[in-house]
Design a protein around this motif. Structure first.
Motif, mmCIF file in Angstrom:
data_model
loop_
_atom_site.group_PDB
_atom_site.id
_atom_site.type_symbol
_atom_site.label_atom_id
_atom_site.label_comp_id
_atom_site.label_asym_id
_atom_site.label_seq_id
_atom_site.Cartn_x
_atom_site.Cartn_y
_atom_site.Cartn_z
ATOM 1 N N ALA A 219 140.902 109.533 31.180
ATOM 2 C CA ALA A 219 140.267 109.059 29.955
ATOM 3 C C ALA A 219 139.720 110.214 29.121
ATOM 4 O O ALA A 219 139.892 110.255 27.898
ATOM 5 C CB ALA A 219 139.148 108.082 30.293
ATOM 6 N N LYS A 220 139.042 111.168 29.749
ATOM 7 C CA LYS A 220 138.480 112.310 29.011
ATOM 8 C C LYS A 220 139.577 113.158 28.385
ATOM 9 O O LYS A 220 139.466 113.596 27.236
ATOM 10 C CB LYS A 220 137.618 113.162 29.944
ATOM 11 N N GLN A 221 140.625 113.399 29.143
ATOM 12 C CA GLN A 221 141.735 114.196 28.627
ATOM 13 C C GLN A 221 142.368 113.502 27.421
ATOM 14 O O GLN A 221 142.611 114.117 26.376
ATOM 15 C CB GLN A 221 142.773 114.409 29.727
ATOM 16 N N THR A 222 142.622 112.212 27.547
ATOM 17 C CA THR A 222 143.254 111.458 26.473
ATOM 18 C C THR A 222 142.342 111.366 25.255
ATOM 19 O O THR A 222 142.806 111.479 24.110
ATOM 20 C CB THR A 222 143.627 110.046 26.952
ATOM 21 N N TRP A 223 141.043 111.177 25.484
ATOM 22 C CA TRP A 223 140.094 111.065 24.373
ATOM 23 C C TRP A 223 140.034 112.371 23.574
ATOM 24 O O TRP A 223 139.990 112.353 22.345
ATOM 25 C CB TRP A 223 138.727 110.683 24.901
ATOM 26 N N GLN A 224 140.055 113.510 24.260
ATOM 27 C CA GLN A 224 140.033 114.795 23.545
ATOM 28 C C GLN A 224 141.323 114.990 22.741
ATOM 29 O O GLN A 224 141.296 115.499 21.623
ATOM 30 C CB GLN A 224 139.844 115.953 24.524
ATOM 31 N N GLU A 225 142.447 114.557 23.300
ATOM 32 C CA GLU A 225 143.711 114.639 22.559
ATOM 33 C C GLU A 225 143.663 113.719 21.337
ATOM 34 O O GLU A 225 144.154 114.082 20.257
ATOM 35 C CB GLU A 225 144.879 114.248 23.473
ATOM 36 N N PHE A 226 143.065 112.542 21.506
ATOM 37 C CA PHE A 226 142.956 111.613 20.386
ATOM 38 C C PHE A 226 142.048 112.168 19.298
ATOM 39 O O PHE A 226 142.340 112.031 18.103
ATOM 40 C CB PHE A 226 142.418 110.261 20.874
ATOM 41 N N LEU A 227 140.942 112.794 19.675
ATOM 42 C CA LEU A 227 140.038 113.366 18.682
ATOM 43 C C LEU A 227 140.716 114.486 17.895
ATOM 44 O O LEU A 227 140.509 114.623 16.679
ATOM 45 C CB LEU A 227 138.757 113.882 19.351
ATOM 46 N N ALA A 228 141.547 115.284 18.563
ATOM 47 C CA ALA A 228 142.304 116.321 17.855
ATOM 48 C C ALA A 228 143.285 115.672 16.883
ATOM 49 O O ALA A 228 143.497 116.160 15.767
ATOM 50 C CB ALA A 228 143.045 117.212 18.855
ATOM 51 N N TYR A 229 143.913 114.578 17.314
ATOM 52 C CA TYR A 229 144.842 113.827 16.473
ATOM 53 C C TYR A 229 144.132 113.228 15.263
ATOM 54 O O TYR A 229 144.647 113.235 14.133
ATOM 55 C CB TYR A 229 145.475 112.723 17.332
ATOM 56 N N ALA A 230 142.900 112.740 15.472
ATOM 57 C CA ALA A 230 142.180 112.041 14.411
ATOM 58 C C ALA A 230 141.379 112.964 13.510
ATOM 59 O O ALA A 230 141.079 112.596 12.365
ATOM 60 C CB ALA A 230 141.225 111.015 15.036
ATOM 61 N N TYR A 231 141.061 114.157 13.980
ATOM 62 C CA TYR A 231 140.113 115.012 13.267
ATOM 63 C C TYR A 231 140.566 115.292 11.827
ATOM 64 O O TYR A 231 141.706 115.675 11.586
ATOM 65 C CB TYR A 231 139.921 116.344 14.001
ATOM 66 N N GLY A 232 139.656 115.072 10.897
ATOM 67 C CA GLY A 232 139.933 115.320 9.490
ATOM 68 C C GLY A 232 140.561 114.157 8.756
ATOM 69 O O GLY A 232 140.651 114.174 7.529
ATOM 70 N N THR A 233 140.979 113.129 9.484
ATOM 71 C CA THR A 233 141.619 111.968 8.868
ATOM 72 C C THR A 233 140.587 110.858 8.654
ATOM 73 O O THR A 233 139.440 110.945 9.099
ATOM 74 C CB THR A 233 142.764 111.432 9.738
ATOM 75 N N SER A 234 141.027 109.787 8.011
ATOM 76 C CA SER A 234 140.138 108.637 7.794
ATOM 77 C C SER A 234 139.713 108.007 9.113
ATOM 78 O O SER A 234 138.635 107.403 9.203
ATOM 79 C CB SER A 234 140.832 107.604 6.907
ATOM 80 N N ILE A 235 140.539 108.136 10.145
ATOM 81 C CA ILE A 235 140.182 107.603 11.459
ATOM 82 C C ILE A 235 138.912 108.283 11.967
ATOM 83 O O ILE A 235 137.969 107.635 12.433
ATOM 84 C CB ILE A 235 141.329 107.803 12.469
ATOM 85 N N TYR A 236 138.882 109.594 11.864
ATOM 86 C CA TYR A 236 137.722 110.353 12.335
ATOM 87 C C TYR A 236 136.492 110.038 11.490
ATOM 88 O O TYR A 236 135.385 109.912 12.016
ATOM 89 C CB TYR A 236 138.017 111.851 12.310
ATOM 90 N N THR A 237 136.691 109.897 10.192
ATOM 91 C CA THR A 237 135.575 109.531 9.305
ATOM 92 C C THR A 237 134.964 108.208 9.736
ATOM 93 O O THR A 237 133.737 108.047 9.792
ATOM 94 C CB THR A 237 136.055 109.439 7.850
ATOM 95 N N ASP A 238 135.822 107.242 10.067
ATOM 96 C CA ASP A 238 135.331 105.934 10.521
ATOM 97 C C ASP A 238 134.587 106.049 11.854
ATOM 98 O O ASP A 238 133.568 105.374 12.064
ATOM 99 C CB ASP A 238 136.497 104.954 10.658
ATOM 100 N N LEU A 239 135.105 106.886 12.761
ATOM 101 C CA LEU A 239 134.447 107.073 14.055
ATOM 102 C C LEU A 239 133.034 107.631 13.885
ATOM 103 O O LEU A 239 132.115 107.269 14.617
ATOM 104 C CB LEU A 239 135.262 108.026 14.936
ATOM 105 N N GLN A 240 132.862 108.516 12.905
ATOM 106 C CA GLN A 240 131.555 109.117 12.666
ATOM 107 C C GLN A 240 130.535 108.110 12.130
ATOM 108 O O GLN A 240 129.336 108.280 12.328
ATOM 109 C CB GLN A 240 131.674 110.274 11.669
ATOM 110 N N LYS A 241 131.044 107.075 11.474
ATOM 111 C CA LYS A 241 130.155 106.127 10.796
ATOM 112 C C LYS A 241 129.897 104.848 11.590
ATOM 113 O O LYS A 241 129.168 103.977 11.125
ATOM 114 C CB LYS A 241 130.759 105.742 9.436
ATOM 115 N N VAL A 242 130.493 104.729 12.764
ATOM 116 C CA VAL A 242 130.396 103.465 13.497
ATOM 117 C C VAL A 242 128.960 103.165 13.894
ATOM 118 O O VAL A 242 128.155 104.066 14.130
ATOM 119 C CB VAL A 242 131.283 103.468 14.759
ATOM 120 N N GLU A 243 128.661 101.871 13.953
ATOM 121 C CA GLU A 243 127.360 101.433 14.442
ATOM 122 C C GLU A 243 127.366 101.433 15.964
ATOM 123 O O GLU A 243 128.418 101.569 16.601
ATOM 124 C CB GLU A 243 127.062 100.038 13.900
ATOM 125 N N GLU A 244 126.208 101.252 16.548
ATOM 126 C CA GLU A 244 126.068 101.375 17.998
ATOM 127 C C GLU A 244 127.010 100.436 18.753
ATOM 128 O O GLU A 244 127.608 100.809 19.763
ATOM 129 C CB GLU A 244 124.619 101.113 18.407
#
Length: 304
Positions: A219-244
């Motif tokens: 899970a940790k390995q995949t999550w870090q790969e996903f964050l690299a994939y998402a970084y700078g995109t609208s996906i990452y922007t949404d992740l930063q703004k999510v509620e609890e």
């Protein structure tokens, strides 16, 4: 790569589909010359006491061969015990000495960045990050911006530029679009990501630690790969703004994707219940699951 050394692992077994996945990962690491990652994965697998003795013997022989043929990979496994700042200072000193002794050292690294395998490109960027030459950082910027590349290596380039002391915005093609990021905002380690994003992978660990303590490794390995994939995109922007509450949404969506990939099936209702996903959250869950499915299919295509 993350090594799990938990005493409770002695009570676990590797399911056939899980073992098959790890062996495919091992083959990929060897094919792309990611020898330190291969060593860490072998060390992890050899912790399981119920592995077939013949299989364990093969893994042990491969690990010994890697130690013999690529001893530098063994040292790449030890930094977890070191002070990260001390390790960084030692690497910087080594690169500066190499650059002084060999006037073409930086050029060799840039050539490796242009023509090498993904693993060689990562190695080149990790060393270029410690070369304090404006011409070098400009070449890395040009390389990043000139054409679409694998998101993993793009993220590594941003990290290298930040370590070089570069600042300001940079635009480059990623995931079929042009994205604009601030170099100095690039996370250099998992702890640099926003707390909500870190909470998502912690939540997976909380849910899986009793029944599947090895699950968090993948899970940790995949999550870090996903964050690299998402970084700078609208996906990452949404992740930063999510509620609890969205922490559980993303964590459970990741868990479901990985459970299906590792074990071939997932009891979705039971999983959602474990994470406390109620009806009002299920539309958001489906969206998160779709994003993660797209990521997995794009970078881990089904060979069938």
């Amino acid at each position: 790569m993350i090594i799990i050394t938990d005493p409770s692992i002695n009570n676990l077994i590797l399911f056939p589909k899980t073992e098959q996945y790890y062996e495919e990962e091992l083959t990929r690491f060897l094919r792309t010359e990611q020898y330190s990652d291969a060593l860490q994965l072998l060390t992890f697998l050899l912790q399981f006491p119920t592995v077939d003795p013949h299989k364990a013997e093969q893994w042990e022989a491969l690990r010994n061969w890697l130690y013999t043929m690529y001893p530098e990979s063994m040292f790449a496994m030890t930094p977890m015990e070191e002070d990260p700042e001390e390790e960084s200072d030692l690497l910087r000193q080594y690169i500066q000495e190499k650059t002084t002794d060999d006037g073409t050292f930086a050029l060799k690294l840039l050539n490796m960045l242009n023509d090498g395998t993904l693993e060689q490109q990562v190695n080149a960027l990790e060393q270029l990050a410690f070369i304090d030459q404006s011409s070098v950082s400009e070449r890395v910027k040009e390389w990043l911006c000139e054409k679409p590349r694998h998101p993993h290596i793009q993220f590594k380039a941003l990290q290298a530029l930040k370590q070089m002391g570069e600042r300001g915005f940079i635009e480059f093609p990623k995931n079929g679009e042009k994205i604009l990021v601030e170099i100095e905002e690039t996370p250099l380690c998992p702890e640099d990501f926003p707390s909500r994003i870190r909470d998502m992978i912690r939540r997976v660990g909380d849910i899986s630690e009793i029944s599947q303590p090895d699950f968090v490794y993948f899970a940790k390995q995949t999550w870090q790969e996903f964050l690299a994939y998402a970084y700078g995109t609208s996906i990452y922007t949404d992740l930063q703004k999510v509620e609890e509450g969205a922490v559980d949404v993303w964590a459970s969506a990741l868990h479901a994707i990985l459970q299906e990939k590792l074990f071939g099936a997932v009891n979705r209702e039971e999983l959602l219940d474990n994470y406390g996903i109620v009806d009002s959250m299920k539309l958001q869950w489906k969206r998160a699951n779709l994003v993660l499915q797209t990521f997995v299919k794009q970078f881990n295509p089904d060979p069938s």
